[in-house]
Write an enzyme that holds these catalytic residues in place. Sequence first.
Site, short mmCIF file in Angstrom:
data_model
loop_
_atom_site.label_atom_id
_atom_site.label_comp_id
_atom_site.label_asym_id
_atom_site.label_seq_id
_atom_site.Cartn_x
_atom_site.Cartn_y
_atom_site.Cartn_z
N GLY A 63 0.82 -1.21 0.00
CA GLY A 63 0.00 0.00 0.00
C GLY A 63 0.85 1.25 0.00
O GLY A 63 2.02 1.23 -0.40
N CYS A 85 2.00 0.81 -8.98
CA CYS A 85 3.08 1.34 -8.14
C CYS A 85 4.42 1.39 -8.86
O CYS A 85 5.30 2.17 -8.48
CB CYS A 85 3.21 0.52 -6.86
SG CYS A 85 3.60 -1.23 -7.13
N GLU A 104 5.56 -3.38 1.01
CA GLU A 104 5.64 -3.12 -0.43
C GLU A 104 4.92 -1.79 -0.67
O GLU A 104 3.69 -1.75 -0.66
CB GLU A 104 5.01 -4.26 -1.22
CG GLU A 104 5.76 -5.58 -1.12
CD GLU A 104 7.16 -5.53 -1.70
OE1 GLU A 104 7.44 -4.59 -2.48
OE2 GLU A 104 7.97 -6.40 -1.39
N GLY A 164 1.93 2.48 5.40
CA GLY A 164 3.02 1.57 5.73
C GLY A 164 3.68 1.95 7.05
O GLY A 164 4.08 1.08 7.84
N THR A 208 2.94 4.62 1.38
CA THR A 208 4.00 4.83 2.36
C THR A 208 3.42 5.32 3.68
O THR A 208 3.88 4.90 4.76
CB THR A 208 5.02 5.85 1.83
OG1 THR A 208 5.58 5.35 0.60
CG2 THR A 208 6.15 6.08 2.82
#
Length: 492
Positions: free
Chosen positions: A211, A267, A233, A216, A213
């Site tokens: 997902g 991404c 990731e 994250g 940052t």
Amino acid sequence: MGGACKMWGVTKGDKLTFPFPSSMNPYAGLVSCLHASWLTGKTRPMEYRVSQLEALGHFLDEKHQPILDALALDMHKPQFEAKLSETVLCKNELNYTLNNLRSWMKDEHVDKNMVTQLDMAFIRKDPYGVVLIIGPWNYPVNLLLVPLIGAIAAGNCVILKPSEISSCVERLMAEMLPSYLDRDCFAVVTGGIEKTTKLLENRFDYIFFTGSTSIGRIVMEAAAEHLTPLTLELGGKNPCYVADDCDLQSAANRLVWGRFFNAGQTCIAPDYVLCTLEMQEKLLPALHRAIADFYGANPQESPDFARIISDKQFQRVQSLMDSGHVAIGGQTDEKERYIAPTVLVDVPMSAPIMQEEIFGPILPIVTVANLEEAIDLINGQKQPLAVYVFSSNKKVVKQVLEQTSSGGFASNDTIIQTTLITLPFGGIGPSGLGKYHGKFSFDTFSHHRTCLMHRMDQEKLNTLCYPPYAQHNPQSLLSTSEIRCKSTCNLL
């Protein structure tokens, strides 16, 4: 225990009776139930892992059309793109894992020193235990099930958390997937941010998150509370340098395909182009030609162009168009969540579009004087998930490769590197932590356990290590474990 666990799997629309007081965390019982299943050793045998992987394969085959339908409802995702990036990649990952699982599971024997020559020294690939996999909305099948394949192969129990934003795929996963897998060991949990937050309060043995940052960081903080290892990731702004010597139309075709695939919600898509002003003038007509060839005169009518996932994302991406001058595209339709394939020029590095990952069908072009300035600009930003370069000169490609840092790298194409299972996929620094795909997935979800089987009948050798040390020859003892350099290293 089995009956209690079997009630988990479908949460949306079902009324559950939790086997614990309501004051407790709502997912504590589920996590405890799966942990109890894992402690029985049920998931460890290769035969069990294979049976669950094969069952997942049956799910992908038998629910292939419902999967495509759900992706179309969520994002208007073209069938070819859905098959290529979702179901085909999952099946490739699954079959590659089944073909190689036996060899991956074998103990890995290592070199020994003189002291341990009569012993067995090896690395055992142990499962972590109960794993949490949190999937994203942009590739909601691939990026949920490919990690699951690695987790099953490594012998773990798994809780899957599909993204609530891709709601049709979320519903499909919750309603259909549990009937294929062992419900004592695998579960699907649905819901939004509040439920995910509650889920993360529990102690897991490993967490895998894909997902943004910003989210994250939250996941990493939750993992730190229990010292839980994890893979992140994430993403980032992937630069693409287009050199003056490249094959112009080929570069434009590959840029357009990689940038506008899935309406830019990828991404690893090229996030912005770096080129000289002279190259920009040549590149714009080539980009316009590629867009027209791929999507027609009006991409809104093309069956091959996806839509933005949500109203919130549409408004965010649309606002980024003010960051430069629209050279190609720019049309929008809020009702359809449609944003045309768009190219921006005159984009300063300080513009809003250069401060966040675009995740939409907009391609900004930033002009630079030369290759050196492009590299300096890339290195002045956070490390991205990918760096791309288009050039017919191998020296230019090599220079970009050697003088930049990123999760991955590709020359003269975009996003295609992620389809190669033998390459690891992952970021570096702000773009991610850890890697997966193929054997890298198996290794990610396996604890590499240090094992030494020492002999009981070698006590005389052991006494050389016991105090008092004065009665031994220290140099003789130390030399038995010494590693010497085989050759001289000359500095040039």
